[in-house]
Scaffold this active site. Structure first.
Site, PDB file in Angstrom:
ATOM      1  N   ASP A  13      20.409  33.669 -37.169  1.00  0.00           N
ATOM      2  CA  ASP A  13      20.096  32.611 -38.129  1.00  0.00           C
ATOM      3  C   ASP A  13      20.406  31.210 -37.605  1.00  0.00           C
ATOM      4  OD1 ASP A  13      19.377  34.641 -39.892  1.00  0.00           O
ATOM      5  OD2 ASP A  13      21.410  34.793 -40.690  1.00  0.00           O
ATOM      6  N   GLU A  14      20.268  31.024 -36.307  1.00  0.00           N
ATOM      7  CA  GLU A  14      20.559  29.712 -35.715  1.00  0.00           C
ATOM      8  C   GLU A  14      19.441  28.717 -36.001  1.00  0.00           C
ATOM      9  OE1 GLU A  14      20.442  32.564 -34.017  1.00  0.00           O
ATOM     10  OE2 GLU A  14      22.396  32.932 -33.088  1.00  0.00           O
ATOM     11  N   LYS A  16      15.965  29.828 -35.043  1.00  0.00           N
ATOM     12  CA  LYS A  16      15.003  30.174 -33.984  1.00  0.00           C
ATOM     13  C   LYS A  16      13.554  29.947 -34.438  1.00  0.00           C
ATOM     14  CE  LYS A  16      16.911  34.254 -33.986  1.00  0.00           C
ATOM     15  NZ  LYS A  16      18.134  34.043 -34.780  1.00  0.00           N
ATOM     16  N   LYS A  18      12.252  27.943 -36.646  1.00  0.00           N
ATOM     17  CA  LYS A  18      11.870  26.531 -36.708  1.00  0.00           C
ATOM     18  C   LYS A  18      11.535  26.000 -35.304  1.00  0.00           C
ATOM     19  CE  LYS A  18      13.438  21.917 -36.870  1.00  0.00           C
ATOM     20  NZ  LYS A  18      14.042  20.738 -37.429  1.00  0.00           N
ATOM     21  N   ASN A  38      14.633  43.158 -39.694  1.00  0.00           N
ATOM     22  CA  ASN A  38      15.989  42.671 -39.984  1.00  0.00           C
ATOM     23  C   ASN A  38      16.038  41.157 -39.767  1.00  0.00           C
ATOM     24  OD1 ASN A  38      15.560  43.153 -37.244  1.00  0.00           O
ATOM     25  ND2 ASN A  38      17.651  43.787 -36.798  1.00  0.00           N
ATOM     26  N   HIS A  41      12.993  34.593 -40.046  1.00  0.00           N
ATOM     27  CA  HIS A  41      12.850  33.320 -39.341  1.00  0.00           C
ATOM     28  C   HIS A  41      12.118  32.332 -40.241  1.00  0.00           C
ATOM     29  CE1 HIS A  41      13.322  35.435 -35.169  1.00  0.00           C
ATOM     30  NE2 HIS A  41      14.344  35.614 -35.966  1.00  0.00           N
ATOM     31  N   THR A  42      12.810  31.252 -40.587  1.00  0.00           N
ATOM     32  CA  THR A  42      12.277  30.304 -41.565  1.00  0.00           C
ATOM     33  C   THR A  42      11.616  29.115 -40.885  1.00  0.00           C
ATOM     34  OG1 THR A  42      14.222  30.900 -42.836  1.00  0.00           O
ATOM     35  CG2 THR A  42      12.877  29.083 -43.702  1.00  0.00           C
ATOM     36  N   ARG A 143      14.553  59.895 -27.608  1.00  0.00           N
ATOM     37  CA  ARG A 143      13.207  60.395 -27.281  1.00  0.00           C
ATOM     38  C   ARG A 143      12.561  61.189 -28.409  1.00  0.00           C
ATOM     39  NH1 ARG A 143      15.902  62.462 -21.897  1.00  0.00           N
ATOM     40  NH2 ARG A 143      17.367  62.943 -23.540  1.00  0.00           N
ATOM     41  N   LYS A 328      21.009  22.187 -37.208  1.00  0.00           N
ATOM     42  CA  LYS A 328      21.751  21.934 -38.442  1.00  0.00           C
ATOM     43  C   LYS A 328      22.867  20.899 -38.271  1.00  0.00           C
ATOM     44  CE  LYS A 328      21.224  25.249 -41.539  1.00  0.00           C
ATOM     45  NZ  LYS A 328      21.108  26.507 -42.308  1.00  0.00           N
ATOM     46  N   SER A 329      22.641  19.929 -37.379  1.00  0.00           N
ATOM     47  CA  SER A 329      23.626  18.867 -37.161  1.00  0.00           C
ATOM     48  C   SER A 329      23.885  18.136 -38.472  1.00  0.00           C
ATOM     49  CB  SER A 329      23.096  17.862 -36.142  1.00  0.00           C
ATOM     50  OG  SER A 329      22.458  18.516 -35.092  1.00  0.00           O
ATOM     51  N   VAL A 408      17.812  18.017 -37.135  1.00  0.00           N
ATOM     52  CA  VAL A 408      18.536  17.267 -38.173  1.00  0.00           C
ATOM     53  C   VAL A 408      18.018  17.585 -39.580  1.00  0.00           C
ATOM     54  CG1 VAL A 408      19.253  15.385 -36.639  1.00  0.00           C
ATOM     55  CG2 VAL A 408      17.040  15.231 -37.802  1.00  0.00           C
TER      56      VAL A 408
HETATM   57  P1  GDP Z   1      16.499  32.104 -37.628  1.00  0.00           P
HETATM   58  O1  GDP Z   1      16.701  33.492 -38.115  1.00  0.00           O
HETATM   59  O2  GDP Z   1      17.264  31.817 -36.379  1.00  0.00           O
HETATM   60  O3  GDP Z   1      15.057  31.712 -37.502  1.00  0.00           O
HETATM   61  O4  GDP Z   1      17.141  31.171 -38.753  1.00  0.00           O
HETATM   62  P2  GDP Z   1      16.960  31.339 -40.342  1.00  0.00           P
HETATM   63  O5  GDP Z   1      15.602  30.900 -40.720  1.00  0.00           O
HETATM   64  O6  GDP Z   1      17.418  32.665 -40.794  1.00  0.00           O
HETATM   65  O7  GDP Z   1      18.078  30.345 -40.843  1.00  0.00           O
HETATM   66  C1  GDP Z   1      18.051  28.985 -40.545  1.00  0.00           C
HETATM   67  C2  GDP Z   1      18.002  28.197 -41.845  1.00  0.00           C
HETATM   68  O8  GDP Z   1      18.328  26.852 -41.592  1.00  0.00           O
HETATM   69  C3  GDP Z   1      16.624  28.174 -42.469  1.00  0.00           C
HETATM   70  O9  GDP Z   1      16.746  28.111 -43.867  1.00  0.00           O
HETATM   71  C4  GDP Z   1      16.015  26.882 -41.925  1.00  0.00           C
HETATM   72  O10 GDP Z   1      15.025  26.333 -42.775  1.00  0.00           O
HETATM   73  C5  GDP Z   1      17.227  25.995 -41.893  1.00  0.00           C
HETATM   74  N1  GDP Z   1      17.258  24.980 -40.836  1.00  0.00           N
HETATM   75  C6  GDP Z   1      16.768  25.053 -39.568  1.00  0.00           C
HETATM   76  N2  GDP Z   1      17.112  23.935 -38.884  1.00  0.00           N
HETATM   77  C7  GDP Z   1      17.811  23.165 -39.723  1.00  0.00           C
HETATM   78  C8  GDP Z   1      18.453  21.896 -39.589  1.00  0.00           C
HETATM   79  O11 GDP Z   1      18.470  21.283 -38.538  1.00  0.00           O
HETATM   80  N3  GDP Z   1      19.091  21.425 -40.700  1.00  0.00           N
HETATM   81  C9  GDP Z   1      19.141  22.089 -41.878  1.00  0.00           C
HETATM   82  N4  GDP Z   1      19.798  21.544 -42.882  1.00  0.00           N
HETATM   83  N5  GDP Z   1      18.544  23.283 -42.030  1.00  0.00           N
HETATM   84  C10 GDP Z   1      17.903  23.815 -40.961  1.00  0.00           C
HETATM   85  P1  IMO Z   2      17.657  36.679 -37.411  1.00  0.00           P
HETATM   86  O1  IMO Z   2      16.599  37.047 -36.382  1.00  0.00           O
HETATM   87  C1  IMO Z   2      21.692  37.465 -38.904  1.00  0.00           C
HETATM   88  C2  IMO Z   2      23.090  41.618 -38.737  1.00  0.00           C
HETATM   89  C3  IMO Z   2      23.312  42.335 -40.064  1.00  0.00           C
HETATM   90  C4  IMO Z   2      24.416  43.295 -39.680  1.00  0.00           C
HETATM   91  C5  IMO Z   2      24.042  43.672 -38.247  1.00  0.00           C
HETATM   92  C6  IMO Z   2      23.272  44.985 -38.126  1.00  0.00           C
HETATM   93  O2  IMO Z   2      17.117  36.188 -38.695  1.00  0.00           O
HETATM   94  O3  IMO Z   2      18.672  35.783 -36.776  1.00  0.00           O
HETATM   95  P2  IMO Z   2      20.762  45.716 -38.661  1.00  0.00           P
HETATM   96  O4  IMO Z   2      19.998  45.685 -39.938  1.00  0.00           O
HETATM   97  O5  IMO Z   2      20.164  44.933 -37.549  1.00  0.00           O
HETATM   98  O6  IMO Z   2      21.132  47.095 -38.225  1.00  0.00           O
HETATM   99  O7  IMO Z   2      22.166  44.994 -39.024  1.00  0.00           O
HETATM  100  O8  IMO Z   2      23.254  42.622 -37.746  1.00  0.00           O
HETATM  101  N1  IMO Z   2      21.740  41.022 -38.554  1.00  0.00           N
HETATM  102  C7  IMO Z   2      21.480  39.728 -38.628  1.00  0.00           C
HETATM  103  N2  IMO Z   2      22.282  38.678 -38.949  1.00  0.00           N
HETATM  104  N3  IMO Z   2      20.415  37.252 -38.567  1.00  0.00           N
HETATM  105  C8  IMO Z   2      19.610  38.278 -38.229  1.00  0.00           C
HETATM  106  O9  IMO Z   2      18.357  38.106 -37.735  1.00  0.00           O
HETATM  107  C9  IMO Z   2      20.119  39.588 -38.297  1.00  0.00           C
HETATM  108  N4  IMO Z   2      19.602  40.816 -38.060  1.00  0.00           N
HETATM  109  C10 IMO Z   2      20.607  41.680 -38.214  1.00  0.00           C
HETATM  110  O10 IMO Z   2      23.696  41.445 -41.076  1.00  0.00           O
HETATM  111  O11 IMO Z   2      25.639  42.614 -39.632  1.00  0.00           O
HETATM  112 MG    MG Z   3      17.313  34.541 -39.842  1.00  0.00          MG
END
Ligand code: GDP
Ligand code: IMO
Ligand code: MG
Length: 422
Positions: A13-14, A16, A18, A38, A41-42, A143, A328-329, A408
């Site tokens: 959830d870093e 990616k 975006k 699992n 990506h937003t 397998r 997310k600075s 940002v």
């Molecule tokens: P991903 O799984 O790595 O693609 O990340 P997620 O989508 O699960 O989570 C990132 C969240 O942070 C989403 O709700 C994005 O819309 C939001 N986001 C991404 N970049 C920024 C940023 O620079 N600032 C803020 N406030 N939100 C962000």
């Molecule tokens: P994105 O791509 C954050 C976490 C789950 C759990 C562990 C194992 O959006 O960054 P799983 O269902 O994969 O067997 O769960 O991994 N997890 C994530 N946490 N972002 C994700 O994906 C995740 N995908 C799995 O919360 O701790």
């Molecule tokens: Mg995510």
């Protein structure tokens, strides 16, 4: 041509999705190489928000080819729901989205097994997303898996054999379940899937590279969730690291170009497992609220804490990161001071490397002044406040890799490239 790879360096959830969307115009192809639904990506642009789970985040930029590679596990039911929602909003996928025949299918019984194994673990549960990821990869490695390409050959027999095996395990676990609705939707998904182009992604990608096309690989999850190098057993079941792109797409290591490592200016984690810099106080709540830290797939509250440079350095090492991207600075805009973990204390002794087990390690922090400036409308690095530049310099010095992009805000437009000399 070489492939560039974009990877999460923390616990997922870093941001990616975006950044892949922002970088896509520079590439011909975007490919996912591991994980499955699992992931969440937003992407946000033009006032719309989309959450992608199995479909690569390059799907919104023009007519780029998007590939779901062999390393991905695919749930046809969830894929159908995701793809139909995109088509309903005017995005045509059928010509542009190619799916590897070697990608493994998540069966309805894999999802049930995921729930059953979690229930059997009790307090030691991983806190999975419940999408059947672990059981599907288990079948792949042992397998016993069913692949996308199998849909075209003797499918019913292969499905029935896998289902029977799973039902035997579930019986042993005394786990009650109802398959009928799940199975119905799943088979509708299989029919829907047949409209897409099934490919040998290793041939397709290598062919594209030979033709001078550029490819961006999109990681899912993050390095700290990697099956080998993450905080085992609280990890996902695939190789989320850079090398995963080689095995998950059929790309040789010498074809790797840039490796973009992406991290939040702080840190979050969903699900169970150790998290050395986790905050249980008001500051943690503040980060959660300001960062809207709730899971995009499960809606679960994400655990929040300060940035962990020990873990980040480790991730940079195993991934071979060449460029950093800080997300997310803006979430830290109002903080008077910001902390960064630079070492761990283990049994009273300070260490600066990532150990075998991070359970119970204590973070050692340095404190830096916050920038206390709204950064969300900034357009260029010339506008960065002095304290923010100092934070970036500190990170670069600690991590040894330049931060080339700063985010940002959630919108596509809220992305700033840095052109500073390396
Ligand atoms: P991903 O799984 O790595 O693609 O990340 P997620 O989508 O699960 O989570 C990132 C969240 O942070 C989403 O709700 C994005 O819309 C939001 N986001 C991404 N970049 C920024 C940023 O620079 N600032 C803020 N406030 N939100 C962000
Ligand atoms: P994105 O791509 C954050 C976490 C789950 C759990 C562990 C194992 O959006 O960054 P799983 O269902 O994969 O067997 O769960 O991994 N997890 C994530 N946490 N972002 C994700 O994906 C995740 N995908 C799995 O919360 O701790
Ligand atoms: Mg995510």
């Amino acid at each position: 041509m070489k492939v560039d790879i974009l990877l999460g360096l923390q616990w997922g959830d870093e941001g990616k999705g975006k950044v892949v969307d922002v970088l896509t115009p520079r590439y011909d192809v975007v490919a996912r190489f591991q994980g499955g639904p699992n992931a969440g990506h937003t992407l946000e642009f033009e006032g719309q928000k989309y959450v992608l789970r199995s479909i690569p985040s390059g799907i919104f930029q023009g007519d780029k080819v998007n590939i779901i590679g062999n390393g991905v596990v695919l749930d046809p039911a969830l894929f159908k729901a995701e793809a139909e929602a995109l088509e309903a909003s005017g995005h045509n996928l059928k010509e542009r989205l190619h799916i590897s025949k070697k990608a493994h299918l998540i069966l309805p019984t894999h999802r049930i097994l995921d729930a059953a194994y979690e229930a059997a673990k009790g307090d030691a549960k991983v806190g999975t997303t419940g999408k059947g990821i672990g059981p599907t990869y288990t079948d792949k490695i042992s397998r016993n898996g069913v692949r996308v390409g199998d849909i075209l050959h003797d499918f019913d027999k292969k499905y029935a054999a896998a289902k029977a095996r799973h039902e035997q395990i579930l019986k042993g676990l005394n786990y009650e379940y109802d398959l009928s609705e799940l199975e119905k939707v799943w088979f509708e998904g299989i029919e829907y899937l047949k409209q897409f182009k099934f490919v040998d992604s290793e041939h397709e990608i290598n062919g594209l590279l030979s033709d001078g096309k550029s490819v961006l690989c999109e990681g899912a999850q993050g390095t700290m969730l990697d099956i080998d190098f993450g905080s085992y057993p609280f990890v996902t079941s695939s190789n989320t690291i850079c090398a995963g792109a080689c095995t998950g797409l059929g790309i040789a290591p010498n074809k790797i170009g840039e490796v973009y490592g992406i991290f939040k200016a702080y840190c979050t984690r969903v699900g169970a497992g150790p998290f050395p810099t986790e905050l249980f106080d008001k500051t943690g709540d503040q980060i959660c609220t300001l960062g809207h830290e709730f899971g995009s797939v499960t809606g679960r509250k994400r655990r929040c804490g300060w940035i962990d440079l020990v873990a980040l350095k480790y991730a940079i090492m195993v991934d071979g990161v060449t460029k950093l991207i800080m997300m997310k600075s803006d979430v830290l805009d109002s903080f008077e001071t910001i902390k960064a973990c630079v070492a761990y204390k283990v049994n009273g002794e300070e260490i600066d490397y990532f150990p075998f087990d991070i359970e119970g390690v204590e973070p050692v922090y340095v404190e830096l002044p916050g920038w206390q400036t709204d950064m969300t409308k900034m357009q260029s690095e010339d506008e960065f406040p002095e304290e923010f530049n100092a934070y970036l310099s500190f990170l670069e010095e600690q991590l040894g890799v330049p931060v080339k992009i700063v985010s940002v805000g959630p919108d596509r437009e809220q992305t700033i490239e840095r052109y500073t000399e390396e």
